[in-house]
Design a protein around this motif. Structure first.
Motif, PDB file in Angstrom:
ATOM      1  N   VAL A 110       2.759  -1.430  -9.057  1.00  0.00           N
ATOM      2  CA  VAL A 110       2.374  -0.824  -9.678  1.00  0.00           C
ATOM      3  C   VAL A 110       1.169  -0.842 -10.430  1.00  0.00           C
ATOM      4  O   VAL A 110      -0.763  -0.039 -10.327  1.00  0.00           O
ATOM      5  N   ALA A 111       0.914  -2.307 -10.545  1.00  0.00           N
ATOM      6  CA  ALA A 111      -0.558  -2.712 -10.605  1.00  0.00           C
ATOM      7  C   ALA A 111      -1.848  -2.248  -9.558  1.00  0.00           C
ATOM      8  O   ALA A 111      -2.948  -1.738  -9.901  1.00  0.00           O
ATOM      9  N   GLN A 112      -1.588  -2.253  -8.229  1.00  0.00           N
ATOM     10  CA  GLN A 112      -2.124  -1.470  -7.050  1.00  0.00           C
ATOM     11  C   GLN A 112      -2.753  -0.062  -7.125  1.00  0.00           C
ATOM     12  O   GLN A 112      -3.716   0.357  -7.529  1.00  0.00           O
ATOM     13  N   ALA A 113      -1.477   0.746  -7.726  1.00  0.00           N
ATOM     14  CA  ALA A 113      -1.112   2.304  -7.545  1.00  0.00           C
ATOM     15  C   ALA A 113      -2.343   2.823  -9.052  1.00  0.00           C
ATOM     16  O   ALA A 113      -2.707   3.745  -9.416  1.00  0.00           O
ATOM     17  N   ALA A 114      -2.348   1.725 -10.615  1.00  0.00           N
ATOM     18  CA  ALA A 114      -3.036   2.013 -11.044  1.00  0.00           C
ATOM     19  C   ALA A 114      -4.329   1.830 -11.126  1.00  0.00           C
ATOM     20  O   ALA A 114      -5.491   2.390 -11.913  1.00  0.00           O
ATOM     21  N   ALA A 115      -4.749   1.543 -10.725  1.00  0.00           N
ATOM     22  CA  ALA A 115      -5.795   0.492 -10.266  1.00  0.00           C
ATOM     23  C   ALA A 115      -6.592   1.479  -9.393  1.00  0.00           C
ATOM     24  O   ALA A 115      -8.202   2.101  -9.408  1.00  0.00           O
ATOM     25  N   LEU A 116      -5.573   2.330  -8.152  1.00  0.00           N
ATOM     26  CA  LEU A 116      -6.507   2.901  -7.855  1.00  0.00           C
ATOM     27  C   LEU A 116      -6.684   4.534  -8.344  1.00  0.00           C
ATOM     28  O   LEU A 116      -7.394   5.396  -7.459  1.00  0.00           O
TER      29      LEU A 116
ATOM     30  N   ASP B 145       0.838  -1.046  -0.216  1.00  0.00           N
ATOM     31  CA  ASP B 145      -0.190   0.234  -0.044  1.00  0.00           C
ATOM     32  C   ASP B 145       1.017   1.578  -0.411  1.00  0.00           C
ATOM     33  O   ASP B 145       1.099   1.686  -0.728  1.00  0.00           O
ATOM     34  N   ASP B 146       1.903   1.517   0.998  1.00  0.00           N
ATOM     35  CA  ASP B 146       2.440   2.242   0.559  1.00  0.00           C
ATOM     36  C   ASP B 146       3.588   2.256  -0.023  1.00  0.00           C
ATOM     37  O   ASP B 146       3.258   3.682  -0.925  1.00  0.00           O
ATOM     38  N   ILE B 147       3.480   1.892  -0.970  1.00  0.00           N
ATOM     39  CA  ILE B 147       4.937   1.980  -2.107  1.00  0.00           C
ATOM     40  C   ILE B 147       3.905   2.240  -3.608  1.00  0.00           C
ATOM     41  O   ILE B 147       4.505   2.960  -4.200  1.00  0.00           O
ATOM     42  N   ALA B 148       2.846   1.839  -4.032  1.00  0.00           N
ATOM     43  CA  ALA B 148       1.391   2.358  -3.984  1.00  0.00           C
ATOM     44  C   ALA B 148       1.998   3.487  -4.443  1.00  0.00           C
ATOM     45  O   ALA B 148       1.363   4.618  -5.334  1.00  0.00           O
ATOM     46  N   ASP B 149       1.371   4.304  -2.769  1.00  0.00           N
ATOM     47  CA  ASP B 149       0.885   5.759  -2.684  1.00  0.00           C
ATOM     48  C   ASP B 149       2.022   6.139  -2.967  1.00  0.00           C
ATOM     49  O   ASP B 149       2.027   7.232  -3.391  1.00  0.00           O
TER      50      ASP B 149
ATOM     51  N   ARG C  97      -4.440  -9.527  -5.855  1.00  0.00           N
ATOM     52  CA  ARG C  97      -5.526  -9.432  -6.738  1.00  0.00           C
ATOM     53  C   ARG C  97      -6.363  -9.322  -7.171  1.00  0.00           C
ATOM     54  O   ARG C  97      -7.048  -8.627  -8.335  1.00  0.00           O
ATOM     55  N   SER C  98      -7.165  -8.317  -6.285  1.00  0.00           N
ATOM     56  CA  SER C  98      -8.518  -7.735  -5.825  1.00  0.00           C
ATOM     57  C   SER C  98      -7.969  -5.791  -6.780  1.00  0.00           C
ATOM     58  O   SER C  98      -8.733  -5.856  -7.829  1.00  0.00           O
ATOM     59  N   HIS C  99      -6.648  -5.806  -7.144  1.00  0.00           N
ATOM     60  CA  HIS C  99      -6.297  -4.561  -7.563  1.00  0.00           C
ATOM     61  C   HIS C  99      -5.940  -4.660  -8.387  1.00  0.00           C
ATOM     62  O   HIS C  99      -6.434  -4.092 -10.577  1.00  0.00           O
ATOM     63  N   VAL C 100      -5.557  -6.113  -9.371  1.00  0.00           N
ATOM     64  CA  VAL C 100      -5.770  -6.609 -10.270  1.00  0.00           C
ATOM     65  C   VAL C 100      -6.478  -6.701 -11.537  1.00  0.00           C
ATOM     66  O   VAL C 100      -6.941  -6.429 -12.797  1.00  0.00           O
ATOM     67  N   ALA C 101      -7.646  -7.222 -11.069  1.00  0.00           N
ATOM     68  CA  ALA C 101      -9.037  -7.627 -11.322  1.00  0.00           C
ATOM     69  C   ALA C 101      -9.686  -6.149 -12.005  1.00  0.00           C
ATOM     70  O   ALA C 101     -10.285  -6.107 -13.127  1.00  0.00           O
ATOM     71  N   ARG C 102      -9.382  -4.656 -11.327  1.00  0.00           N
ATOM     72  CA  ARG C 102      -9.854  -3.529 -12.033  1.00  0.00           C
ATOM     73  C   ARG C 102      -9.489  -3.206 -12.099  1.00  0.00           C
ATOM     74  O   ARG C 102      -9.115  -1.427 -12.963  1.00  0.00           O
ATOM     75  N   LEU C 103      -8.132  -3.567 -12.931  1.00  0.00           N
ATOM     76  CA  LEU C 103      -7.236  -2.434 -14.386  1.00  0.00           C
ATOM     77  C   LEU C 103      -7.664  -2.701 -14.911  1.00  0.00           C
ATOM     78  O   LEU C 103      -8.360  -3.371 -16.155  1.00  0.00           O
TER      79      LEU C 103
END
Length: 252
Positions: free
Chosen positions: A97-103, A67-71, A184-190
């Motif tokens: 990267v995947a989490q950041a792009a999903a957010l 979470d911190d890295i994505a932020d 995985r939940s973030h990747v699914a929302r990309l």
């Protein structure tokens, strides 16, 4: 949660209309992305690589969750605050990267994930931690060259420098703080088109088997290519194939 400003290295024309961000994996650094950065720069791209928190010249921090890295990554923007045209992330860098792009769907237009560490079970996390600490404490140019005789000498040099230059505390906490390692939940929302360049399953791929099948089935915007014969560091094991697929995807 507090974000940190990530130091940058740059290749290529600063005024290019095509701008890429390169994100390294655990125990690496911005400099380890040199081969991909040069390949992009030679095609006219402006390529920027960052040191993640606790690595290279980046600030040290008390917490190292994905979470911190994505932020931290969401705090990076090209000049003028526009979207990155391409973001490339390796291993834990790929997960972040995947989490950041999903957010933030406006952060990046296209993604390339290099054998991303999407979800890791405890046994794998334990092995990753042991390997990272061993490299930090004892890796030498001679030992890394013997382990990876096919690597470019600069990859060997930068691997050792990055392992020694990373905070030992950061290497520990990037594994221990992520006992629920699963994006995985973030990747699914990309929503950006996303290409995974996976390592060879016979060489210890992290993106493989039922996990890879599940991730790809969950998001039709994603596709994957296996770099045959390459281990987890596909960009160092087979830079030519990695660059070939990356550039073909990026230049669409």
């Amino acid at each position: 949660m507090s974000t940190v400003t990530l130091p940058r290295l740059h290749w290529g024309p600063a005024d290019s209309s095509r701008r890429a961000l390169l994100v390294h994996g655990l125990g690496s650094s911005a400099q380890t992305q040199w081969r991909l950065a040069e390949g992009l720069a030679e095609r006219g791209w402006s390529a920027t690589a960052v040191d993640l928190r606790g690595h290279g010249d980046a600030p040290r921090a008390s917490r190292y969750r994905i979470d911190d890295i994505a932020d931290d990554l969401l705090g990076t923007r090209p000049e003028g605050g526009a979207s990155w045209d391409l973001v490339v992330g390796h291993s834990i860098g790929g997960a972040a990267v995947a989490q950041a792009a999903a957010l933030d769907a406006a952060w990046a237009r296209r993604l390339v994930l290099l054998d991303p560490a999407i979800a890791l079970e405890k046994a794998v996390r334990d092995a990753v931690l042991a390997g990272q600490l061993a490299n930090h404490d004892a890796a030498t140019v001679e030992s890394i060259a013997a382990e990876f005789p096919h690597w470019h000498p600069l990859d060997v040099e930068f691997r050792v420098r990055a392992a020694k230059g990373a905070s030992r505390f950061a290497l520990e906490r990037m594994v221990l703080d992520n006992d629920d390692w699963d994006v995985r939940s973030h990747v699914a929302r990309l929503t950006p088109p996303t290409l995974v360049l996976a390592a060879d399953p016979a060489r210890g791929a992290m993106f493989t088997g039922p996990l890879a099948e599940e991730v790809l089935a969950a998001n039709p915007r994603m596709s994957a290519v296996v770099i045959e014969g390459a281990g987890h560091s596909v960009h160092r094991d087979d830079p030519e194939a990695t660059l070939h697929h990356l550039l073909a995807f990026a230049d669409v």
